[in-house]
Design an enzyme around this catalytic site. Sequence first.
Site, mmCIF file in Angstrom:
data_model
loop_
_atom_site.group_PDB
_atom_site.id
_atom_site.type_symbol
_atom_site.label_atom_id
_atom_site.label_comp_id
_atom_site.label_asym_id
_atom_site.label_seq_id
_atom_site.Cartn_x
_atom_site.Cartn_y
_atom_site.Cartn_z
ATOM 1 N N ARG A 45 4.583 13.130 -7.862
ATOM 2 C CA ARG A 45 5.672 12.600 -8.680
ATOM 3 C C ARG A 45 5.312 11.189 -9.114
ATOM 4 N NH1 ARG A 45 9.548 11.163 -6.126
ATOM 5 N NH2 ARG A 45 9.133 11.781 -3.987
ATOM 6 N N TYR A 65 2.389 18.685 -12.746
ATOM 7 C CA TYR A 65 2.629 18.675 -11.296
ATOM 8 C C TYR A 65 4.094 19.056 -10.986
ATOM 9 C CZ TYR A 65 3.880 17.251 -6.707
ATOM 10 O OH TYR A 65 4.407 17.288 -5.445
ATOM 11 N N LYS A 116 13.882 18.289 -8.454
ATOM 12 C CA LYS A 116 14.313 16.885 -8.334
ATOM 13 C C LYS A 116 15.126 16.432 -9.553
ATOM 14 C CE LYS A 116 12.065 16.407 -4.476
ATOM 15 N NZ LYS A 116 12.822 16.376 -3.226
ATOM 16 N N HIS A 152 19.650 14.898 -0.936
ATOM 17 C CA HIS A 152 18.265 15.216 -0.556
ATOM 18 C C HIS A 152 18.276 15.612 0.928
ATOM 19 C CE1 HIS A 152 13.809 13.669 -0.544
ATOM 20 N NE2 HIS A 152 13.873 14.956 -0.723
ATOM 21 N N SER A 170 10.415 11.354 2.490
ATOM 22 C CA SER A 170 9.249 12.229 2.627
ATOM 23 C C SER A 170 8.384 11.781 3.798
ATOM 24 C CB SER A 170 8.425 12.287 1.341
ATOM 25 O OG SER A 170 8.769 11.265 0.492
ATOM 26 N N CYS A 224 8.652 12.716 6.868
ATOM 27 C CA CYS A 224 9.391 12.556 8.126
ATOM 28 C C CYS A 224 9.703 13.911 8.756
ATOM 29 C CB CYS A 224 10.673 11.764 7.894
ATOM 30 S SG CYS A 224 10.363 10.049 7.474
ATOM 31 N N ASP A 233 15.292 21.067 1.486
ATOM 32 C CA ASP A 233 15.107 19.874 0.651
ATOM 33 C C ASP A 233 16.380 19.363 -0.022
ATOM 34 O OD1 ASP A 233 13.265 17.922 -0.349
ATOM 35 O OD2 ASP A 233 13.289 18.912 -2.300
ATOM 36 N N ARG A 259 0.314 21.701 -2.266
ATOM 37 C CA ARG A 259 1.607 22.351 -2.016
ATOM 38 C C ARG A 259 1.509 23.868 -1.950
ATOM 39 N NH1 ARG A 259 6.370 18.868 -1.898
ATOM 40 N NH2 ARG A 259 5.498 16.803 -2.215
#
Length: 588
Positions: free
Chosen positions: A69, A198, A207, A227, A249, A251, A278, A372
């Site tokens: 991103r 991407y 998102k 989120h 992110s 975590c 997510d 991914r």
Amino acid sequence: MTKNQNVLSWVDEMIELCKPDKVVWLDGSQEQLQTLRDEACATGEMIKLNEEKLPGCYLHRTAVNDVARVEHRTFICTRKKEDAGPINNWEDPVVMYDRLRKMYDGVMKGRTMYVIPYCMGPIGSKLSKVGVELTDSIYVVLNMDIMTRMGKQALEHLGDTSNDFVRGLHSKADVDEEKRYIVHFPEDNAIWSINSGYGGNVLLGKKCFALRIASYQGKNEGWMAEHMLILGVENPQGETKYIAAAFPSACGKTNLAMLIPPEVYKKQGYKVWTVGDDIAWMRIGDDGRLWAINPEAGFFGVAPGTNEKSNPNALATTKRGTIFTNVAHNLDDNTVWWEGLDKNPPEHAKDWKGNDWNGKTSTEKGANPNSRFTAPAKNCPCISDKFNDPLGVPISAIVFGGRRAKTAPLVYQSRSWQHGVFVGSIMASETTAAATGAVGVVRRDPMAMRPFCGYHMGDYFGHWLEMGKKLGNKAPKIFNVNWFRTDDEGHFIWPGFGDNMRVLMWILARCEDKVDAVETPIGYEPKPEDINIEGLDITTDTVAGLLDVDKDLWREESAGIEDFYKQFGDRLPKELSEELETLKANLK
Ligand code: OXD
Ligand code: MN
């Protein structure tokens, strides 16, 4: 496929702008999708993987300059600059439309435009919303098929007259970094993305819609787009309680969502179910409680580090019907590999850039660190039976968390919803050496929404406070966790992974008034003996250490919060300044 004039006239307008050679509407049928998969394999856009080992799976490589991103090229274009707030990039919509129109003019000449109608959330749910994405990328079509409920069913959900759909326009164009734009026009329900291929920049349902546009819609319509993962803990009596949790992110959100209970709970009959990993959309139900759906239909997860130990459920999910992006390609058996999958990297392989790669001798990485998998949620062994429920699930607890080596304790509970909003607003995570070179740099990431809030963050805090007033005594309880405290040698003290359930159990016991707590300057904490450590290698003293609140560190923290809050000016709700004053007073 639809009589909806709002959809038809907008698609016509975009065709006129982009001038594709051909226009294909996606109906969601397997025949149509298979034709596109075959076409993508014929052109080299995708590689079909070993049908026996990975049935229905494909590999895709993005451009080398296009692997993540791009927050610095992501814009929120509201008519008034102050409505985008101090954290978002802003441009005047008139200026931005003009700039982008020139870039989209004729961009699809010689290409096909795919029209993807999609529904975020279960078909027929009052919580779901429709988007239409126009794209010149088959990769986007096939990812959207996994990540959303796509095709005719989405247009049926929208109906023939509604204008409530998000207009998404995407073109890979030349994948030119300098001209890459991910632009949101919240006041027009529109997203324009150009020069990227991407996922996070181009799967516009995720998102861009489900967080940035939806957070704005949620504020205006009285609901929340967050989120957050959603998981259910089922007790031996078969009752399930649901938790929604926000983490920045890196975590372990996907790992927590698909957690495997430790033996001590497994043997009693406890189970954990994944609703989402997510994003959560949450509304107040007829019973006054907060109900959540996962608007997505798949997982767009980070591959490196995913393995049989860290997350067997995620790994199992990727074994069928999955698209892998930017991982290594094992040429011996036409499968995939990434760092942290196992200790047996392939010797005859291509790396994520498509270069010859020997995993045994090469010093380069085989997979991009942000490589991914796009995998269907229905593959997940622990997917919740409420995953497709139009009503969603009732949320008992909201959990915030970040990566903090020292400051934040293992767990604490807020004293009230208002205090909980404060706790979410001060969320922060420390960068790791691997990511930046500088360890322990704190990045404030309120509610893990810093890159995803589609309007002024001060107003967003205000919306949280409003929701709490409406929920009253039916509001979920709010907690903060930190799995990442380290000892003097920098080793993690808490075992993490499945053992995080031990903390979730205290959280749920608090929600049901089944356990006491101790008051500290920052909120309520467990008595160390109330965290179940049966079967673990640590003592109650270790837990006491993990719960320790160091007043000096928290005084520093308050100064950091005060600085962070300044940028919101008079749009910072006064309730949050009051909470900060209370914290400072408690630390005296
Ligand atoms: C993220 C993601 O970047 O979920 O947060 O991909
Ligand atoms: Mn995310």
